[in-house]
Write an enzyme that holds these catalytic residues in place. Structure first.
Site, PDB file in Angstrom:
ATOM      1  N   ASP A 195       0.855  -1.192   0.000  1.00 16.15           N
ATOM      2  CA  ASP A 195       0.000   0.000   0.000  1.00 16.15           C
ATOM      3  C   ASP A 195       0.888   1.238   0.000  1.00 16.15           C
ATOM      4  O   ASP A 195       1.637   1.482   0.948  1.00 16.15           O
ATOM      5  CB  ASP A 195      -0.865  -0.058   1.268  1.00 16.15           C
ATOM      6  N   ILE A 196       0.772   2.035  -1.035  1.00 13.62           N
ATOM      7  CA  ILE A 196       1.661   3.194  -1.207  1.00 13.62           C
ATOM      8  C   ILE A 196       1.473   4.238  -0.098  1.00 13.62           C
ATOM      9  O   ILE A 196       2.402   4.985   0.214  1.00 13.62           O
ATOM     10  CB  ILE A 196       1.460   3.817  -2.613  1.00 13.62           C
TER      11      ILE A 196
ATOM     12  N   GLY B 289      -9.757   3.457  -6.235  1.00 14.87           N
ATOM     13  CA  GLY B 289      -8.400   2.922  -6.341  1.00 14.87           C
ATOM     14  C   GLY B 289      -7.404   3.646  -5.453  1.00 14.87           C
ATOM     15  O   GLY B 289      -7.716   4.038  -4.324  1.00 14.87           O
TER      16      GLY B 289
ATOM     17  N   ASP C 215      -6.226   6.579  -5.695  1.00 12.49           N
ATOM     18  CA  ASP C 215      -6.655   7.964  -5.458  1.00 12.49           C
ATOM     19  C   ASP C 215      -7.484   8.044  -4.167  1.00 12.49           C
ATOM     20  O   ASP C 215      -7.210   8.878  -3.275  1.00 12.49           O
ATOM     21  CB  ASP C 215      -7.493   8.408  -6.668  1.00 12.49           C
TER      22      ASP C 215
ATOM     23  N   THR D  94      -3.346   1.326 -14.627  1.00 16.27           N
ATOM     24  CA  THR D  94      -3.561  -0.127 -14.777  1.00 16.27           C
ATOM     25  C   THR D  94      -4.729  -0.672 -13.949  1.00 16.27           C
ATOM     26  O   THR D  94      -4.966  -1.881 -13.934  1.00 16.27           O
ATOM     27  CB  THR D  94      -2.296  -0.936 -14.417  1.00 16.27           C
ATOM     28  N   GLY D  95      -5.449   0.222 -13.255  1.00 17.96           N
ATOM     29  CA  GLY D  95      -6.604  -0.213 -12.476  1.00 17.96           C
ATOM     30  C   GLY D  95      -7.878   0.111 -13.244  1.00 17.96           C
ATOM     31  O   GLY D  95      -8.161  -0.477 -14.284  1.00 17.96           O
ATOM     32  N   ILE D  96      -8.604   1.082 -12.745  1.00 13.48           N
ATOM     33  CA  ILE D  96      -9.883   1.491 -13.335  1.00 13.48           C
ATOM     34  C   ILE D  96      -9.711   1.887 -14.809  1.00 13.48           C
ATOM     35  O   ILE D  96     -10.603   1.663 -15.621  1.00 13.48           O
ATOM     36  CB  ILE D  96     -10.485   2.652 -12.499  1.00 13.48           C
TER      37      ILE D  96
HETATM   38  P1  ADP Z   1      -6.188   4.303 -12.729  1.00  8.46           P
HETATM   39  O1  ADP Z   1      -7.519   4.974 -12.814  1.00  8.46           O
HETATM   40  O2  ADP Z   1      -5.043   5.203 -13.153  1.00  8.46           O
HETATM   41  O3  ADP Z   1      -6.180   2.975 -13.402  1.00  8.46           O
HETATM   42  P2  ADP Z   1      -6.342   2.977 -10.106  1.00  8.46           P
HETATM   43  O4  ADP Z   1      -6.189   3.584  -8.775  1.00  8.46           O
HETATM   44  O5  ADP Z   1      -7.629   2.343 -10.461  1.00  8.46           O
HETATM   45  O6  ADP Z   1      -5.927   4.136 -11.158  1.00  8.46           O
HETATM   46  O7  ADP Z   1      -5.192   1.901 -10.333  1.00  8.46           O
HETATM   47  C1  ADP Z   1      -3.834   2.199 -10.484  1.00  8.46           C
HETATM   48  C2  ADP Z   1      -3.033   1.139  -9.766  1.00  8.46           C
HETATM   49  O8  ADP Z   1      -3.007   1.431  -8.374  1.00  8.46           O
HETATM   50  C3  ADP Z   1      -3.611  -0.268  -9.902  1.00  8.46           C
HETATM   51  O9  ADP Z   1      -2.562  -1.140 -10.297  1.00  8.46           O
HETATM   52  C4  ADP Z   1      -4.100  -0.586  -8.491  1.00  8.46           C
HETATM   53  O10 ADP Z   1      -3.946  -1.973  -8.197  1.00  8.46           O
HETATM   54  C5  ADP Z   1      -3.153   0.225  -7.665  1.00  8.46           C
HETATM   55  N1  ADP Z   1      -3.570   0.551  -6.276  1.00  8.46           N
HETATM   56  C6  ADP Z   1      -4.813   0.608  -5.738  1.00  8.46           C
HETATM   57  N2  ADP Z   1      -4.738   0.941  -4.430  1.00  8.46           N
HETATM   58  C7  ADP Z   1      -3.424   1.108  -4.134  1.00  8.46           C
HETATM   59  C8  ADP Z   1      -2.679   1.421  -2.955  1.00  8.46           C
HETATM   60  N3  ADP Z   1      -3.281   1.681  -1.785  1.00  8.46           N
HETATM   61  N4  ADP Z   1      -1.316   1.488  -3.035  1.00  8.46           N
HETATM   62  C9  ADP Z   1      -0.682   1.248  -4.206  1.00  8.46           C
HETATM   63  N5  ADP Z   1      -1.317   0.944  -5.352  1.00  8.46           N
HETATM   64  C10 ADP Z   1      -2.671   0.867  -5.317  1.00  8.46           C
END
Ligand code: ADP
Length: 169
Positions: A9-10, A31, A33, A121-123
């Protein structure tokens, strides 16, 4: 400049700068954000709103910087990744531009360590392998000035494996 890979978790990292995969509104979302705004508290959103009032949000491929609020970081750099559209809308160039603009802001703000999630790479469904190649190539090409360390923070195992394979090659 050292490049590291972490899974987790970042929002928990102790670094100078944390990168957020934001959206053009800068008002928070799902996500990473959502996680950053939840953990960082309302000061981050206040800075985002001030930027919105000044320049009307943030365009895809661009980046803005705010306080990190309650996070154990000094700054959050918010960048807006491209939404994957079957490679019809210059998504690779836009993703590269995210990383370049993040690096520029990190250097301008004299950050020495920076944690970056897997933008888009998420949403936004950018293919993970392609995104990892762009991320690593762009960061590896950067000659750090104040930046001494960049940490790729992967949340899911698939991204972590992809990054590990490219970085080991
Ligand atoms: P986007 O809309 O740019 O795809 P997301 O937040 O949906 O953004 O996903 C971007 C990446 O962040 C994904 O690979 C997701 O698994 C990852 N992610 C989600 N939550 C966290 C977190 N708490 N810490 C690090 N990475 C995360």
């Amino acid at each position: 400049m050292k490049i590291k890979l972490l899974k987790g978790d970042i929002t928990k990292l102790v670094v100078d700068g944390i990168v957020n995969a934001a959206n053009t509104s800068l008002l928070g979302g799902g996500g990473v954000d959502g996680a950053i705004h939840r953990a960082g508290g309302k000061l981050i959103l206040e800075d985002c709103v001030a930027i919105r009032n000044r320049q009307g949000g943030c365009k895809v491929g661009e980046a803005v910087i705010t306080t990190a609020g309650n996070l154990s970081a000094k700054k959050v750099i918010h960048t807006v990744g491209p939404r994957w559209n079957n490679n019809q809308s210059n998504e690779p160039q836009k993703l590269e531009s995210c990383y370049l603009n993040v690096l520029k802001l990190a250097e301008e703000n004299q950050l020495s360590s920076l944690a970056i999630p897997n933008i888009s790479t998420g949403i936004y469904r950018f293919p993970k392998g392609k995104a990892a190649q762009i991320a690593i190539k762009t960061i590896q090409a950067h000659k750090g000035n104040s930046l001494q360390e960049v940490i790729f923070v992967c949340y899911d195992e698939e991204n972590y494996q992809l990054y590990q394979n490219i970085l080991d090659a």
